[in-house]
Design a protein around this motif. Structure first.
Motif, PDB file in Angstrom:
ATOM      1  N   LEU A 105      18.458  -3.192 -18.623  1.00 52.89           N
ATOM      2  CA  LEU A 105      19.829  -2.668 -18.633  1.00 52.89           C
ATOM      3  C   LEU A 105      20.830  -3.749 -18.232  1.00 52.89           C
ATOM      4  O   LEU A 105      21.892  -3.896 -18.852  1.00 52.89           O
ATOM      5  CB  LEU A 105      19.930  -1.464 -17.695  1.00 52.89           C
ATOM      6  CG  LEU A 105      21.343  -0.856 -17.532  1.00 52.89           C
ATOM      7  CD1 LEU A 105      21.893  -0.392 -18.870  1.00 52.89           C
ATOM      8  CD2 LEU A 105      21.314   0.271 -16.514  1.00 52.89           C
TER       9      LEU A 105
ATOM     10  N   ASN B  85      21.437  -6.040 -21.074  1.00 51.22           N
ATOM     11  CA  ASN B  85      22.335  -5.427 -22.062  1.00 51.22           C
ATOM     12  C   ASN B  85      23.787  -5.487 -21.591  1.00 51.22           C
ATOM     13  O   ASN B  85      24.706  -5.712 -22.392  1.00 51.22           O
ATOM     14  CB  ASN B  85      21.914  -3.984 -22.317  1.00 51.22           C
ATOM     15  CG  ASN B  85      20.558  -3.894 -23.008  1.00 51.22           C
ATOM     16  OD1 ASN B  85      20.145  -4.821 -23.709  1.00 51.22           O
ATOM     17  ND2 ASN B  85      19.848  -2.797 -22.799  1.00 51.22           N
TER      18      ASN B  85
ATOM     19  N   SER C 164      22.896   4.291 -19.136  1.00 50.96           N
ATOM     20  CA  SER C 164      21.710   4.453 -19.975  1.00 50.96           C
ATOM     21  C   SER C 164      20.817   5.527 -19.381  1.00 50.96           C
ATOM     22  O   SER C 164      20.702   5.666 -18.145  1.00 50.96           O
ATOM     23  CB  SER C 164      20.952   3.128 -20.089  1.00 50.96           C
ATOM     24  OG  SER C 164      19.759   3.302 -20.813  1.00 50.96           O
ATOM     25  N   GLN C 165      20.179   6.325 -20.269  1.00 51.30           N
ATOM     26  CA  GLN C 165      19.224   7.354 -19.853  1.00 51.30           C
ATOM     27  C   GLN C 165      17.872   6.670 -19.672  1.00 51.30           C
ATOM     28  O   GLN C 165      17.249   6.205 -20.622  1.00 51.30           O
ATOM     29  CB  GLN C 165      19.129   8.445 -20.910  1.00 51.30           C
ATOM     30  CG  GLN C 165      18.184   9.580 -20.564  1.00 51.30           C
ATOM     31  CD  GLN C 165      18.781  10.532 -19.527  1.00 51.30           C
ATOM     32  OE1 GLN C 165      20.004  10.759 -19.529  1.00 51.30           O
ATOM     33  NE2 GLN C 165      17.964  11.062 -18.659  1.00 51.30           N
TER      34      GLN C 165
END
Length: 625
Positions: free
Chosen positions: A72, A75, A85-86
């Protein structure tokens, strides 16, 4: 950390960022709000390392995994903005970039860059897992994360400015010390400036500078001491500490710095430094090598009561890297001229016999080959001399009697044949005088007949004497008339005598009117240098090149060595006469050129160095006899 390692400051800055990021992450996660029961369970910080690499620097808690959060964070770094984010059912990940607010980033053409990215794992209770409730729970956390990242950016910016200020201060001190060293003309004065200022800046009890002589280092300067005894035990211990540092080609500190995270200095050999501290009674010593282009020239040893830090060692290493070259140049300039000559010769021998310098070695081999060839091979030895072309003989045509020039038929440079008229004298007076004496002879002949008829012998004898006198006068006049026209006695060229400007002018008897030289009979006057006249002998052959005919060579033979000398350019030259072998070319007297006389065979090296050897012999004889 090796001496002069360019990455030491980067490693130190990276460690500082890692510690700061870890402390910030723990503080942020532990004090983060828990809206509606949502809580942060894990967090990571991704930080830039170098130009392209991005590495994790902080993890909370220390037992966490953080793999999903690293993805994450990566990103977020690529997107350059905050992301949600999930990660799993009831678990969300939130990330936010850490911007670079330093002057270097703001002045770039691209814009504000990134220093890192923060990613947090948020666990939601079962009652808040729908989208609306999850969004209401994440808003306070995202706002809190944004504020926390701002604090992290501020701390990073403050650290950057603090480090920049420290570097500028260190650089200013370095420049001041370097200026003080460069301001001195002598090595001793410059080295005294160095050790005295180092002792003052680093609060040292004593600073010693040593320079390498052979395989060992010798102390050349001690701070606050104009003189010192090299036989003192403390000086010898200082030299041993310097040798210990130079042998390891690395800085040696005793005791090792407390901020030495990688334990670099803890693994160095410090036996000599420990002995030096025991002798001096101080608590810390440091030796730094003086390097110039990878070559160890000397070292500096510092002693004081407080241990040295890693930053001070790094600063001193960079300082010595600047000062060493200046000190070495001053030391070399202070040497006596004979020592400089010997050192230069030694350097050339090292280049010739040592590794590298392929072109230098090839040039040396070519030189040795050329000298060997010149010492063994022989060739014709020649003596060069300035040459002047002269006529073998010259005929002077003078005025046969006192009279006037009636006509000039030739000028200098004209070629004439045997018997060709050159000029004519005015003969009108001579013709009248001829008629006068002819009439006188006729009158005397009549008088002689009359007296002979009268039988007067005495009168006849007197008249006979008068007739002889008149006949002589007539023959003289006729002789002058015969010589009134000047003719060439042989075929040749008129060298001098321009009568075209004297027509009608009077000339005295015997005055030179023309000078003639043969067409194919020449001789050469060679001006041989005084130092080579002993090699010249009659009968030697040579070649002549005239300035007017540089593409052609004329053969000649030495005929006569004259005692005549001429001075030119501060040197004496002997005149040597030679006969020129005719080759059918039209030459002119007065032509100049260079002649080479062959004097035999000799070794090439003696031919090429003869003048130098003769000059050396005369010089040695003049000074030492």
């Amino acid at each position: 950390m090796q001496l002069g390692d360019p990455g030491s400051q980067a490693i130190s800055a990276w460690q500082s960022h890692a510690e700061s990021a870890q402390a910030w992450l723990a503080r942020h996660c532990e004090t983060a709000p828990q809206p509606g029961g949502a809580r942060i369970t894990e967090g990571v910080v991704l930080w830039q390392h170098g130009q392209e690499a991005w590495l994790p620097v902080a993890l909370w808690p220390s037992s966490g995994d953080g793999q999903e959060l690293l993805e994450l964070a990566d990103n977020v770094r690529q997107a350059g903005r905050g992301l949600v984010s999930q990660l799993a059912d009831g678990v969300l990940g939130i990330g936010y970039p850490v911007e670079d607010l330093t002057d270097e980033a703001s002045s770039s053409a691209v814009g504000v860059g990134l220093l890192g990215a923060v990613a947090l794992r948020v666990s939601l209770p079962a009652a808040q897992r729908d989208d609306a409730q999850a969004q209401s729970s994440l808003m306070p956390l995202m706002q809190r994360l944004e504020e926390g990242v701002a604090v992290l950016q501020r701390d990073t910016l403050q650290r950057y400015h603090r480090d920049s200020r420290q570097r500028q201060q260190a650089l200013s001190r370095h420049l001041d010390l370097l200026a003080a060293v460069l301001a001195e003309n002598r090595f001793n004065a410059a080295s005294m400036q160095l050790v005295t200022r180092l002792a003052s800046q680093l609060s040292c009890e004593r600073v010693s500078l040593g320079w390498r002589r052979g395989s060992r280092c010798r102390v050349v300067q001690v701070s606050h001491s104009a003189q010192f005894n090299r036989k003192m035990n403390r000086i010898r211990a200082t030299e041993a500490a310097m040798d210990e540092c130079l042998d390891q080609r690395a800085s040696v500190a005793m005791p090792p710095p407390d901020d030495d995270v990688d334990q670099v200095y803890a693994h160095r050999v410090v036996l000599a430094h420990r002995e030096l501290l025991t002798m001096s009674g101080l608590q810390a010593s440091l030796s730094v090598a003086c390097l110039d282009d990878g070559k160890t020239l000397g070292g500096v040893t510092l002693e004081r009561d407080t241990p040295f830090s890693a930053s001070e060692i790094t600063e001193l290493e960079s300082l010595m890297a600047l000062v060493t070259r200046a000190l070495e140049e001053k030391r070399l300039n202070d040497r006596a001229l004979p020592i400089k000559l010997v050192a230069a010769l030694g350097n050339q021998i090292k280049r010739l016999l040592g590794p590298g310098y392929l072109g230098y070695k090839l040039a040396g081999l070519l030189l040795v080959g050329a000298v060997s060839f010149a010492a063994l091979a022989t060739g014709p030895e020649q003596v060069a001399a300035d040459a002047t072309l002269e006529s073998l003989q010259q005929q002077v045509l003078a005025a046969p009697f006192r009279g006037y020039i009636d006509n000039a038929l030739v000028r200098p440079g004209d070629t004439v044949e045997l018997g060709q008229p050159l000029a004519e004298m005015d003969t009108r007076e001579l013709v009248l005088e001829q008629l006068q004496w002819q009439s006188e002879l006729a009158k005397l002949a009549r008088q002689e007949q009359q007296q002979r008829a009268a039988g007067d012998r005495a009168a006849v004898n007197v008249i006979g004497a008068q007739q002889d006198q008149a006949q002589a006068r007539l023959e003289l006049v006729e002789s002058r008339l015969a010589r009134a026209s000047l003719v060439a006695p042989f075929a040749g060229r008129v060298v001098s005598g321009d009568l075209t400007q004297r027509l009608g002018g009077v000339v005295e008897q015997g005055e030179e009117l023309f000078r003639l030289s043969p067409l194919d009979a020449y001789r050469i006057e060679l001006e041989v240098p005084e130092g080579r006249i002993d090699a010249i002998a009659e009968g030697q052959q040579g070649e002549l090149v005239l300035a007017a005919m540089t593409g052609e060579r004329f053969n000649f033979e030495v005929e006569r060595l004259t005692p005549q000398t001429r001075s030119a350019d501060g040197s004496s030259r002997f005149v040597v006469e030679a006969s020129l072998e005719s080759n059918g070319r039209e030459l002119r007297p007065g032509m100049q050129g260079v002649g080479r006389i062959e004097v035999g065979e000799a070794r090439l090296i003696s031919i090429w160095t003869r003048e130098l050897v003769d000059w050396l012999r005369l010089t040695l004889w003049r000074w030492w006899g």
